[in-house]
Design a protein around this motif. Structure first.
Motif, PDB file in Angstrom:
ATOM      1  N   GLY A  13      44.538 -39.687  93.418  1.00 28.16           N
ATOM      2  CA  GLY A  13      43.172 -39.191  93.312  1.00 28.16           C
ATOM      3  C   GLY A  13      42.656 -38.572  94.594  1.00 28.16           C
ATOM      4  O   GLY A  13      41.472 -38.253  94.709  1.00 28.16           O
ATOM      5  N   GLU A 149      49.143 -47.233  87.463  1.00 23.49           N
ATOM      6  CA  GLU A 149      47.871 -46.534  87.298  1.00 23.49           C
ATOM      7  C   GLU A 149      48.024 -45.047  87.602  1.00 23.49           C
ATOM      8  O   GLU A 149      47.482 -44.192  86.889  1.00 23.49           O
ATOM      9  CB  GLU A 149      46.809 -47.145  88.216  1.00 23.49           C
ATOM     10  CG  GLU A 149      45.480 -46.401  88.259  1.00 23.49           C
ATOM     11  CD  GLU A 149      44.770 -46.296  86.922  1.00 23.49           C
ATOM     12  OE1 GLU A 149      43.876 -45.438  86.794  1.00 23.49           O
ATOM     13  OE2 GLU A 149      45.110 -47.063  85.989  1.00 23.49           O
ATOM     14  N   ARG A 153      47.431 -41.850  84.961  1.00 21.13           N
ATOM     15  CA  ARG A 153      46.579 -40.690  85.229  1.00 21.13           C
ATOM     16  C   ARG A 153      47.356 -39.388  85.044  1.00 21.13           C
ATOM     17  O   ARG A 153      46.850 -38.429  84.456  1.00 21.13           O
ATOM     18  CB  ARG A 153      46.033 -40.764  86.658  1.00 21.13           C
ATOM     19  CG  ARG A 153      45.078 -41.930  86.905  1.00 21.13           C
ATOM     20  CD  ARG A 153      44.743 -42.043  88.386  1.00 21.13           C
ATOM     21  NE  ARG A 153      43.916 -43.205  88.682  1.00 21.13           N
ATOM     22  CZ  ARG A 153      43.590 -43.589  89.914  1.00 21.13           C
ATOM     23  NH1 ARG A 153      44.022 -42.899  90.958  1.00 21.13           N
ATOM     24  NH2 ARG A 153      42.829 -44.663  90.097  1.00 21.13           N
ATOM     25  N   THR A 200      42.551 -47.239  94.844  1.00 14.88           N
ATOM     26  CA  THR A 200      41.648 -46.745  93.799  1.00 14.88           C
ATOM     27  C   THR A 200      41.981 -47.280  92.408  1.00 14.88           C
ATOM     28  O   THR A 200      41.375 -46.854  91.425  1.00 14.88           O
ATOM     29  CB  THR A 200      41.692 -45.203  93.751  1.00 14.88           C
ATOM     30  OG1 THR A 200      42.992 -44.776  93.289  1.00 14.88           O
ATOM     31  CG2 THR A 200      41.434 -44.607  95.119  1.00 14.88           C
ATOM     32  N   ASN A 202      41.387 -49.915  90.529  1.00 16.10           N
ATOM     33  CA  ASN A 202      40.325 -50.422  89.655  1.00 16.10           C
ATOM     34  C   ASN A 202      38.954 -49.859  90.018  1.00 16.10           C
ATOM     35  O   ASN A 202      37.928 -50.502  89.789  1.00 16.10           O
ATOM     36  CB  ASN A 202      40.296 -51.955  89.726  1.00 16.10           C
ATOM     37  CG  ASN A 202      41.581 -52.572  89.197  1.00 16.10           C
ATOM     38  OD1 ASN A 202      42.042 -52.218  88.114  1.00 16.10           O
ATOM     39  ND2 ASN A 202      42.165 -53.470  89.969  1.00 16.10           N
ATOM     40  N   LYS A 203      38.954 -48.655  90.573  1.00 13.13           N
ATOM     41  CA  LYS A 203      37.693 -48.042  90.990  1.00 13.13           C
ATOM     42  C   LYS A 203      37.503 -46.694  90.309  1.00 13.13           C
ATOM     43  O   LYS A 203      38.461 -45.964  90.072  1.00 13.13           O
ATOM     44  CB  LYS A 203      37.666 -47.847  92.512  1.00 13.13           C
ATOM     45  CG  LYS A 203      37.698 -49.132  93.324  1.00 13.13           C
ATOM     46  CD  LYS A 203      37.635 -48.827  94.810  1.00 13.13           C
ATOM     47  CE  LYS A 203      37.627 -50.104  95.650  1.00 13.13           C
ATOM     48  NZ  LYS A 203      38.903 -50.823  95.558  1.00 13.13           N
ATOM     49  N   THR A 204      36.259 -46.363  90.027  1.00 12.19           N
ATOM     50  CA  THR A 204      35.948 -45.045  89.479  1.00 12.19           C
ATOM     51  C   THR A 204      35.916 -44.036  90.624  1.00 12.19           C
ATOM     52  O   THR A 204      35.820 -44.408  91.802  1.00 12.19           O
ATOM     53  CB  THR A 204      34.580 -45.037  88.777  1.00 12.19           C
ATOM     54  OG1 THR A 204      33.550 -45.260  89.767  1.00 12.19           O
ATOM     55  CG2 THR A 204      34.502 -46.117  87.711  1.00 12.19           C
ATOM     56  N   LEU A 205      35.969 -42.774  90.267  1.00 12.19           N
ATOM     57  CA  LEU A 205      35.916 -41.720  91.279  1.00 12.19           C
ATOM     58  C   LEU A 205      34.613 -41.776  92.064  1.00 12.19           C
ATOM     59  O   LEU A 205      34.602 -41.616  93.289  1.00 12.19           O
ATOM     60  CB  LEU A 205      36.069 -40.351  90.616  1.00 12.19           C
ATOM     61  CG  LEU A 205      35.956 -39.135  91.537  1.00 12.19           C
ATOM     62  CD1 LEU A 205      37.008 -39.185  92.634  1.00 12.19           C
ATOM     63  CD2 LEU A 205      36.083 -37.855  90.722  1.00 12.19           C
ATOM     64  N   ASP A 206      33.507 -42.034  91.367  1.00 16.41           N
ATOM     65  CA  ASP A 206      32.209 -42.123  92.040  1.00 16.41           C
ATOM     66  C   ASP A 206      32.186 -43.266  93.046  1.00 16.41           C
ATOM     67  O   ASP A 206      31.620 -43.138  94.143  1.00 16.41           O
ATOM     68  CB  ASP A 206      31.084 -42.317  91.018  1.00 16.41           C
ATOM     69  CG  ASP A 206      30.781 -41.042  90.240  1.00 16.41           C
ATOM     70  OD1 ASP A 206      31.206 -39.960  90.691  1.00 16.41           O
ATOM     71  OD2 ASP A 206      30.127 -41.134  89.180  1.00 16.41           O
ATOM     72  N   GLU A 207      32.795 -44.382  92.676  1.00 24.73           N
ATOM     73  CA  GLU A 207      32.837 -45.536  93.580  1.00 24.73           C
ATOM     74  C   GLU A 207      33.645 -45.213  94.833  1.00 24.73           C
ATOM     75  O   GLU A 207      33.235 -45.541  95.957  1.00 24.73           O
ATOM     76  CB  GLU A 207      33.447 -46.745  92.865  1.00 24.73           C
ATOM     77  CG  GLU A 207      32.539 -47.355  91.804  1.00 24.73           C
ATOM     78  CD  GLU A 207      33.223 -48.439  90.993  1.00 24.73           C
ATOM     79  OE1 GLU A 207      32.514 -49.292  90.427  1.00 24.73           O
ATOM     80  OE2 GLU A 207      34.474 -48.437  90.912  1.00 24.73           O
TER      81      GLU A 207
END
Length: 221
Positions: A13, A149, A153, A200, A202-207
């Motif tokens: 990401g 993960e 993606r 990343t 378990n995190k969203t892109l915004d986070e």
């Protein structure tokens, strides 16, 4: 100039993060992978069949690369041809992975990267930005996620397309890329000692963007 350097594993990401981070900071973003892909496009246009020392030397000797921005989007012009629309094909991706380890190729791109960083406040992402390209960057980030993960993606990017690989095939290929990237003589993927590592999984892109923005802004004061 204030420089943010980002390295990371394949499909972690980092490219999307670099794009988002540059927007919230108001910085220029240099997609270094696109430059290598532009070189691969030139290799293909010259109809070179084998990636070897002789062909790579010929390729680099006569190549001209210009990075420009149109409506905020990076364009890569190689020998007068805008290759932007052709950079993301699977064929070019595979060819890029063969071409990019060559020292003469990396030296060519290195000059472009450092001139860009000297000219702009920028976010730059790639594979050896924190360790080789911008070792004195103001902020260094290393972005990663679990292999499973990252494979998920990448698999979603292919889903529904003709000849799309299975999840298992994507995971196998990704693990091979990780191994190859970490074993390269030039452009080796490594974590800089002073880099902040961000998982990343378990995190969203915004986070992730918010976390990185806070890190950068804390260094700007």
């Amino acid at each position: 100039m204030f420089n943010v350097a980002i390295d990371g594993t394949t499909s972690s990401g980092k490219s999307t993060l670099a794009q988002n981070l540059s927007k919230v900071l108001g910085f220029k973003r240099l997609d270094t992978g696109a430059i290598y892909r532009g070189i691969a496009c030139r290799f293909k246009r010259l109809r070179m069949r084998k990636v070897n020392d002789k062909n790579i030397a010929k390729l680099v000797k006569d190549i001209s690369i210009i990075v420009s921005f149109k409506h905020g989007m990076q364009h890569v012009i190689v020998n007068g041809i805008d290759e932007t629309d052709f950079l993301r094909s699977e064929e070019i991706s595979l060819l890029t992975s063969e071409i990019s380890p060559y020292k003469v190729v990396r030296e060519k791109v290195l000059g472009i990267q450092r001139r860009f960083a000297a000219k702009y406040n920028c976010v730059m992402e790639g594979r050896d930005i924190t360790t080789v390209v911008l070792p004195n960057a103001d902020v260094k980030l290393f972005i990663t996620a679990s292999p499973e993960e990252r494979a998920r993606r990448r698999y979603l990017q292919f889903e529904g397309k003709k000849g799309a690989p299975t999840y298992e095939e994507v995971l196998k290929d990704l693990k091979m890329r990780d191994q190859r990237d970490s074993a390269r003589e030039f452009g080796k993927l490594a974590i800089a000692e002073d880099a902040v590592v961000i998982d990343t999984t378990n995190k969203t892109l915004d986070e992730v963007t918010k976390i990185c923005e806070e890190i950068v802004r804390s260094k700007m004061h």
